[in-house]
Scaffold this active site. Structure first.
Site, PDB file in Angstrom:
ATOM      1  N   LYS A  38       0.922  -1.184  -0.006  1.00 18.51           N
ATOM      2  CA  LYS A  38      -0.021  -0.089  -0.010  1.00 18.51           C
ATOM      3  C   LYS A  38       0.825   1.529  -0.154  1.00 18.51           C
ATOM      4  CE  LYS A  38      -4.316  -1.884   1.483  1.00 18.51           C
ATOM      5  NZ  LYS A  38      -5.398  -1.950   2.395  1.00 18.51           N
ATOM      6  N   ARG A  96      -3.444 -10.188   5.098  1.00 21.80           N
ATOM      7  CA  ARG A  96      -3.800 -10.121   3.918  1.00 21.80           C
ATOM      8  C   ARG A  96      -2.606  -9.525   2.708  1.00 21.80           C
ATOM      9  NH1 ARG A  96      -5.786  -6.735   0.146  1.00 21.80           N
ATOM     10  NH2 ARG A  96      -7.302  -7.397  -1.409  1.00 21.80           N
TER      11      ARG A  96
HETATM   12  C1  7PJ Z   1      -8.153  -4.471   2.071  1.00 20.21           C
HETATM   13  C2  7PJ Z   1      -9.083  -5.281   1.354  1.00 20.21           C
HETATM   14  C3  7PJ Z   1      -8.074  -4.243   3.136  1.00 20.21           C
HETATM   15  C4  7PJ Z   1      -9.691  -6.128   3.703  1.00 20.21           C
HETATM   16  C5  7PJ Z   1      -8.567  -4.425  -0.397  1.00 20.21           C
HETATM   17  C6  7PJ Z   1      -5.401  -3.337  -1.843  1.00 20.21           C
HETATM   18  C7  7PJ Z   1      -6.839  -2.719  -1.737  1.00 20.21           C
HETATM   19  N1  7PJ Z   1      -9.858  -5.970   2.236  1.00 20.21           N
HETATM   20  N2  7PJ Z   1      -9.132  -5.521  -0.044  1.00 20.21           N
HETATM   21  N3  7PJ Z   1      -8.814  -4.897   4.014  1.00 20.21           N
HETATM   22  N4  7PJ Z   1      -7.689  -3.670   0.761  1.00 20.21           N
HETATM   23  N5  7PJ Z   1     -10.185  -6.891   4.317  1.00 20.21           N
HETATM   24  O1  7PJ Z   1      -5.227  -4.421  -1.499  1.00 20.21           O
HETATM   25  O2  7PJ Z   1      -4.617  -2.431  -1.732  1.00 20.21           O
HETATM   26  O3  7PJ Z   1      -7.437  -3.301   3.686  1.00 20.21           O
HETATM   27  S1  7PJ Z   1      -8.221  -3.905  -1.899  1.00 20.21           S
END
Ligand code: 7PJ
Length: 277
Positions: free
Chosen positions: A221, A256
């Site tokens: 990010k 994640r």
């Molecule tokens: C997130 C997500 C996050 C959860 C994305 C990216 C954008 N799901 N999906 N938390 N971000 N739970 O991966 O940069 O921060 S999409």
């Protein structure tokens, strides 16, 4: 702590790695690469080999300015890959969606977790999660993906994120969602300045003190790019791994990430430190 659905249980006494599988043409770090169903499946296979406990499938890009995706288009992106992973791989499947109709179809196709960056705020989302009894990840966001980075403002970001999530939990539990099916996420990068994100990371232990597993998602990010002065998302993996380790040390149960293998190895060491007496 554990989460279960569709005949699969994920034990969270050891922190889990959620590998990101974007099936969008415009996702910011790996957009376009996994549109092809076979390429997406092969990437999922590799992530499972690398130690992924969960594969997070997303068919809607949430980057600012991303094009609108219809429900039919979203379903056509995610459903085939959900079915293929559910039939062939020993892994949990989460779906990054805000649409009740999408998660309903995906749950029937074998998915296990509803990962909703909008924290079940779309119409009928809460009732749908209660009806399915599917584990849900509730994420904090200020504003909407299109406008969230325009001028995020907080008096106390850590308290406000926690209060927002506690209010969502309250509403969800009253609607029939089991407390044991709720995962929390501070939403790094969603309506936050760089310093807001670092305050949330520094104080992630406050969120982790609540009786819910916390998911931390800061892989690649811009909060990392801002410190590295690295505009290229793919070149932020070392920083991403550092963020995952910090998150686990503060009590996060799920991270994640894009780079599964390196993250898995790194957080195993963090977990050993936490568990050594
Ligand atoms: C997130 C997500 C996050 C959860 C994305 C990216 C954008 N799901 N999906 N938390 N971000 N739970 O991966 O940069 O921060 S999409």
């Amino acid at each position: 702590m554990q989460i279960s659905f569709n005949n699969r249980t994920l034990d969270l006494t050891t922190p889990a790695v959620m590998g990101i599988l974007n099936v969008t043409p415009d996702s910011f770090s790996d957009g376009g690469k996994f549109i092809d169903k076979n390429a997406a499946f092969n990437h999922a296979v590799q992530m499972v080999k690398d130690g992924a406990d969960i594969i997070d499938i997303g068919g809607e890009s949430t980057r600012p300015g991303a094009a609108f995706v219809s429900a039919d288009e979203e379903a056509s992106r995610v459903l085939p890959i959900v079915k293929k992973i559910a039939a062939n791989l020993d892994v949990m499947i989460s779906i990054d969606t805000s649409r009740p109709e999408i998660i309903t179809e995906c749950a029937a196709a074998g998915a296990h977790i509803w990962n909703d960056i909008r924290a079940l705020t779309k119409e009928h989302a809460v009732e749908c999660a209660a009806k399915l009894q599917i584990p849900v990840c509730l994420m904090h966001m200020q504003g909407t993906p299109a406008t969230m980075q325009n001028n995020p403002t907080y008096k106390n970001v850590v308290e406000e994120v926690k209060t927002f999530l506690l209010n969502r939990i309250d509403l969800c539990v009253k609607a029939g969602i089991k407390a044991g099916n709720i995962i929390l996420d501070p939403g790094f990068g969603f309506g936050k300045t760089v310093d807001d994100n670092y305050l949330l990371l520094k104080h992630l232990d406050k969120l982790c003190a609540l009786p819910f597993p916390v998911l931390s998602a800061l892989s690649r990010k811009s909060m990392l790019g801002a410190i590295l002065n690295e505009p290229e998302a793919k070149l932020r993996d070392n920083a991403s791994i550092s963020g995952a380790v910090i998150s686990v040390m503060k009590g996060a149960k799920i991270v994640r990430v894009h780079n599964v293998k390196a993250t898995k190895e790194a957080i195993l060491i963090a977990d050993k430190v936490l568990k050594t007496n």
